[in-house]
Scaffold this motif. Structure first.
Motif, PDB file in Angstrom:
ATOM      1  N   GLN C  77      35.905  44.225  47.739  1.00 45.66           N
ATOM      2  CA  GLN C  77      35.048  43.731  46.659  1.00 45.66           C
ATOM      3  C   GLN C  77      35.798  43.677  45.323  1.00 45.66           C
ATOM      4  N   LYS C  79      38.946  43.193  44.980  1.00 50.60           N
ATOM      5  CA  LYS C  79      39.836  42.026  45.062  1.00 50.60           C
ATOM      6  C   LYS C  79      39.042  40.754  44.776  1.00 50.60           C
ATOM      7  N   LYS C  80      37.904  40.661  45.461  1.00 50.28           N
ATOM      8  CA  LYS C  80      37.097  39.448  45.343  1.00 50.28           C
ATOM      9  C   LYS C  80      36.639  39.205  43.902  1.00 50.28           C
ATOM     10  N   SER C  81      36.486  40.306  43.166  1.00 44.97           N
ATOM     11  CA  SER C  81      35.999  40.158  41.795  1.00 44.97           C
ATOM     12  C   SER C  81      37.035  39.481  40.907  1.00 44.97           C
ATOM     13  N   GLY C  82      38.286  39.484  41.366  1.00 44.00           N
ATOM     14  CA  GLY C  82      39.345  38.871  40.574  1.00 44.00           C
ATOM     15  C   GLY C  82      39.692  39.685  39.335  1.00 44.00           C
ATOM     16  N   ARG C  83      39.271  40.923  39.279  1.00 42.31           N
ATOM     17  CA  ARG C  83      39.536  41.773  38.121  1.00 42.31           C
ATOM     18  C   ARG C  83      40.569  42.826  38.486  1.00 42.31           C
ATOM     19  N   SER C  84      41.178  43.433  37.461  1.00 41.92           N
ATOM     20  CA  SER C  84      42.262  44.361  37.809  1.00 41.92           C
ATOM     21  C   SER C  84      42.104  45.762  37.220  1.00 41.92           C
ATOM     22  N   ASP C 118      37.806  45.861  33.103  1.00 45.75           N
ATOM     23  CA  ASP C 118      37.138  44.640  33.566  1.00 45.75           C
ATOM     24  C   ASP C 118      35.883  44.969  34.367  1.00 45.75           C
ATOM     25  N   TRP C 153      31.372  44.094  34.728  1.00 43.90           N
ATOM     26  CA  TRP C 153      31.119  44.029  36.175  1.00 43.90           C
ATOM     27  C   TRP C 153      30.872  45.450  36.659  1.00 43.90           C
TER      28      TRP C 153
END
Lengths: 267, 489, 222
Positions: C77, C79-84, C118, C153
């Protein structure tokens, strides 16, 4: 067939001994006598022995709702004393019944008169609005009426919320032969009459009325009916001003109407 | 231009009477359209969610009982709240009136050296007109609720207690934001407008060290305060600043934490037509390391104890400010909120405002209702608003009937005479005959009255009146009986 | 000049006591009518289904997983969020802190540091299916209030055994807890939202704009 006659017989037995006193209300007496005549025709047709106390005047609603409490005391007292001995009081006006049920207890409590209080307690269960009297007391829905017209029903606020009349009016109208009942949108919305509100807040009242008329007119009905002539006076006055051809009629007049004696003959 | 064509006055001490204040709105089709649209949306959502709740009436009964219990034992619950809140590091202040509350808050701000505050929407602060007083004392106020930002930047006033800017539409919001936030090419898409508000406030949330807010509930048992909201601006104000000042009416108390299981179920459904509002925050005094480390709560009377003392009117204080009554009200639907001349509009405002003004102002408000009862039907704490309206009307009448000029007031004259007439049947009947003669003058050939003078003109402006029939019912009945009964017809 | 605060306090309280002198009953005497639905009637499975349905209805995203798969699903999840950069409460189980991401564990993080994250991952106390509500009591694994507020998020881990059907059931669970736990409470029903402009519901105002829930199917625990 046998079932029908038994229930018919039961009905006749129930009604035979029924005596009721008509409280016509001050504005019906003055402005809408045809409603009173219709109640008489209807109830006598059903076998009710009707009585009319000629000393009656007003329940006090206008005074109480306008804030003239001191004045409404005397009218409440008058009503209770005049009807304490009758079997049943029938009133063809939902707002007057609401006045008696909702406000009399408070008024009498404030007066602090114990005997009046017990008289009221004994009287209240015997006070009926017309449709209540028919469906709850006489337990009749088919009153043998004939009214071959397209009709829409306006649920007066007091009938809807205070008396909780529910589907009683619809049940009665459904059994009227020839009647085509068209549902009215926003049934729970006030027409803007509100007694002296219509004058004290004339412009706001007119705006509410205009919204209600829109809903009524799109039904395409010939008649708008209700159980309270005060709303009908308001709606009828505007219909007369604006939309010639559609009329208001108290439900008593529809229920009284038969093939032999149509509503126009009673009016 | 987004500025309203008129400027609403929401100070009951100087606001014009309701019928006059309603006129500009009745003549403003755009505003009426905005109001009706917003109300229709809320009403539809509310209706659906109340329908799905099998135990709705049981919840209303419980909610009314909880609020009644809280009010009937208010003194003890307030002291319990005070003790628990103080024990948890909060500071409890008491204010007898609006001025007292403002003074306490200004003093606290001075101690904080605050030149700016962030603020959560609170009706109570609006009631004591806190913002203009803060601004006058040199404290800049940043409203953080989206609707409040719209109003603050637009120089407008709230017209609803839950959706204060419901009278403003998206293109008006766009214009206000573009002008006041200096954003070019802002679209009127609500998503874009909301995003603009988010970035406008973000730095303020992170940097302003003092917040002012209200309370939805005070929990006596735990000393906690509850705030119910949607946007997260509340959580920001309750969490980020160093100091939090809460202003709450003394009636906001609930006895137990568990009571929220009822109040929160009815509040969101009634207010916004949601099963639950997005955020509810509860805090108790000060929690080391989490949130404001200085917490002050100002408990405001401002007329409430006087309302509490009156049997019929006490129920007014059960109100949890959900606004269901105004959403259901057919009068509010036509006039919107500004006509009520108070930050509390609608049916609850019509009973609360004159009482808060101790019946010295806003006497037209108890009459701003057709007594249709829609408000009572939807009220989650079962405030019988029509009953209180009628009670207040009789107080207004008792005040007014002492005034000399009322002797010739047609309403007073008419109702007094009517009372006399109703006391004797023969007098009533004589008056009917006289009335028929008098109205005969105005009755047209078609049997209808099209125009009346004086107060009657308010009727005949938009409606006709059927002329009086020749025979009253009682006369017909008497004639029929004399003629020998039923055959007479 | 101005009355001291203790005098005003007494004055207000005196007025209140005087106003309620003739009120109906004392607290002990009053039995409150609590005839509303206390306990839900749904099966365990339907309860979870309802929770998921209501969360989604209010714009939260929901992913289901088995208990043993949780760490892997968290990674997925995140990864999928595209946040780091992710914030985490100090008490978050170590195995939830997925490798390969920048973690800011809350040991007195400043507001600015949290604002830079993030996203945030937290546990929670309870889920209420009827309203799709998640309750935080801000314990060590749930984090301080600010932690689940600033990051845009929010990934919240909810175990099936924490889900109750009705709101009153949540309060019964609180009965078994020391009062200290309910000193700070946040109830979250979907991401932040507003309908202030023409009653159009807009997701995401000042609070997190995205709420993601991993529902861990630990049914056996019931």
């Amino acid at each position: 067939m046998i079932y029908y006659s038994t229930s018919r017989l039961m009905f006749i037995l129930r009604v035979m001994a029924m005596r009721a006193s008509l409280f016509i209300t001050c504005y019906n007496d003055t402005l809408f006598p045809e409603t009173g005549r219709a109640v008489v025709a209807l109830l006598e047709r059903l076998g009710v022995e009707l009585d009319f106390n000629s000393r009656q005047t007003c329940c006090g609603q206008m005074h109480a709702n306008t804030g003239f409490r001191a004045e409404s005391f005397s009218q409440a007292k008058r009503f209770i004393r005049q009807y304490q001995d009758v079997e049943v009081v029938v009133i063809p006006s939902s707002s007057c019944v609401a006045m008696i049920r909702d406000q009399y207890p408070g008024l009498v409590h404030e007066l602090g008169n114990a005997s009046l209080r017990s008289e009221l307690d004994a009287l209240l269960p015997r006070v009926y609005e017309l449709s209540e009297f028919l469906t709850d007391r006489l337990r009749v829905e088919d009153v043998g009426a004939y009214f071959p017209h397209r009709v829409t029903y306006h649920a007066s606020c007091h009938g809807l919320r205070s008396l909780q009349l529910g589907d009683r009016p619809a049940r009665l109208l459904a059994k009227v032969r020839g009647l085509d009942l068209v549902p009215l949108a926003n049934l729970d919305r006030c027409c803007g009459f509100g007694g002296t509100f219509s004058v004290k807040n004339g412009e706001v009242s007119s705006a509410m009325l205009a919204a209600k008329l829109q809903d009524i007119v799109v039904t395409g009905a010939e008649f708008c009916t209700a159980l309270d002539n005060s709303c009908l006076m308001h709606l009828g006055g505007a219909l007369h001003r604006q939309f010639v051809g559609m009329r208001t009629i108290h439900m008593a007049e529809i229920l009284a109407s038969t093939e032999a004696v149509p509503a126009e003959a009673i009016a | 231009m987004s500025q309203p064509a008129y400027h609403p006055v929401l100070d009951p001490a100087v606001a014009p009477p309701f019928p006059d204040a309603a006129l500009p709105v009745l003549r403003n089709p755009q505003l009426r359209k905005n109001v009706a649209h917003a109300i229709d949306v809320i009403q539809t959502k509310r209706g659906r969610l109340v329908e799905e709740k099998a135990d709705w009436q049981a919840l209303r009964t419980a909610a009314a009982a909880i609020r009644t219990q809280a009010l009937e034992n208010l003194g003890a619950y307030l002291e319990e709240f005070e003790a628990r809140c103080t024990a948890a590091g909060g500071v409890v202040h008491w204010a007898a009136d609006a001025e007292g509350a403002r003074r306490i808050i200004l003093e606290l701000l001075r101690e904080e050296n605050a030149s700016e505050v962030i603020k959560i929407k609170t009706m109570t602060a609006a009631e004591i007109q806190l913002n203009p007083h803060l601004e006058a004392a040199g404290v800049k106020v940043f409203e953080t609720d989206l609707a409040e930002i719209i109003l603050q930047l637009g120089g407008d006033e709230p017209s609803h207690i839950v959706v204060p800017a419901l009278h403003v539409n998206r293109s008006q919001v766009r214009e206000i934001f573009a002008r006041r936030m200096g954003i070019e090419n802002l679209s009127d898409d609500p998503q874009a407008l909301t995003a603009a508000a988010r970035s406008y406030l973000r730095q303020k949330f992170l940097s302003v060290p003092t917040a002012i807010g209200g309370a939805n509930f005070l929990i006596a048992e735990t000393g906690s305060v509850a705030v119910v909201e949607s946007e997260g601006n509340g959580r920001m104000c309750l969490t980020l600043p160093r100091t939090l000042i809460t202003l709450a009416g003394i009636e906001k108390v609930l006895p137990r934490y568990q009571d929220l299981e009822v109040m929160l179920q009815v509040l969101a459904r009634s207010a916004t037509g949601e099963r639950m509002n997005p955020y509810t925050s509860l805090w108790t005094g000060v929690t080391p390391g989490d949130g404001p480390q200085r917490f002050h709560i100002v408990l405001l009377d401002n007329g409430r104890s006087q309302i509490l003392a009156r049997q019929t009117e006490r129920q007014t204080l059960r109100c949890i400010r959900c606004a269901a009554c105004m959403n259901a009200c057919p009068v509010y639907r036509q006039t919107g909120g500004h006509a009520y001349g108070s930050i509390y509009p609608g049916p609850i405002g019509a009973i609360l405002t004159p009482q808060l003004m101790q019946m010295h102002h806003a006497q037209s408000l108890p009459y701003a209702s057709s007594l249709c009862g829609a408000c009572y039907e939807v009220c989650p704490v079962k405030i019988n608003i029509p009953e209180v309206l009628i009670e207040l009307r009789s107080q207004v009448t008792d005040q007014e009937r002492k005034q000399l000029r009322r002797i010739f007031d047609p309403m007073y004259l008419g109702l007094r005479v009517a009372n006399l007439l109703f006391s004797r049947a023969w007098l009533f009947h004589a008056a009917q005959r006289l009335g028929r003669m008098a109205l005969g003058w105005f009755t047209g050939k078609d049997g209808w009255i099209h125009s009346l003078p004086g107060a009657g003109e308010k009727w005949t402006q938009t409606r006709d009146l059927r002329g009086m029939p020749k025979q009253t019912f009682h006369a017909w009945w008497a004639a029929r009986r004399n003629a020998g009964g039923k055959e007479a017809r | 000049m101005n009355a001291p605060s203790s005098v005003i306090r007494r004055q207000v309280l005196d007025r209140v006591y005087a106003a309620t002198r003739n009120a109906a009953g004392s607290v002990e005497q009053t039995v409150l009518p609590r005839d509303y639905i206390r306990r839900g009637a749904l099966s365990a499975e339907s309860r979870i289904e309802l929770m998921i349905h209501r969360l989604r209805e209010y714009d939260a995203e929901v992913t289901e997983c088995a208990p043993e798969a949780l760490p892997a699903v968290i990674v997925e999840q995140l990864k999928k969020s595209g946040r780091s950069i992710f914030a985490a409460p100090a008490g978050l189980p170590a195995e939830w802190l997925a490798p390969g991401f920048a973690w800011k564990v809350d040991r007195n993080l400043t507001t600015r540091e949290i604002e830079e994250a993030d996203g945030v991952v937290t546990a929670c106390f309870c889920g209420v299916a009827d309203s799709g509500t998640i309750v935080l009591h801000h314990t060590a694994a749930e984090g301080r209030r600010v932690l689940s507020l600033l990051p845009d998020w929010h990934l919240c881990i909810l175990r099936a055994s924490q889900v109750v059907e009705t709101l009153p059931e949540y309060f019964s669970r609180c009965d078994q807890l020391p009062a200290l736990v309910t000193r700070l409470v946040t109830w979250i029903s979907g991401p932040s939202a507003t309908a202030d402009i023409e009653m159009t519901r807009i997701k995401g105002v000042h609070g997190p704009r995205f709420l993601h829930v991993i529902l861990v199917r630990d049914q056996g625990a019931e």
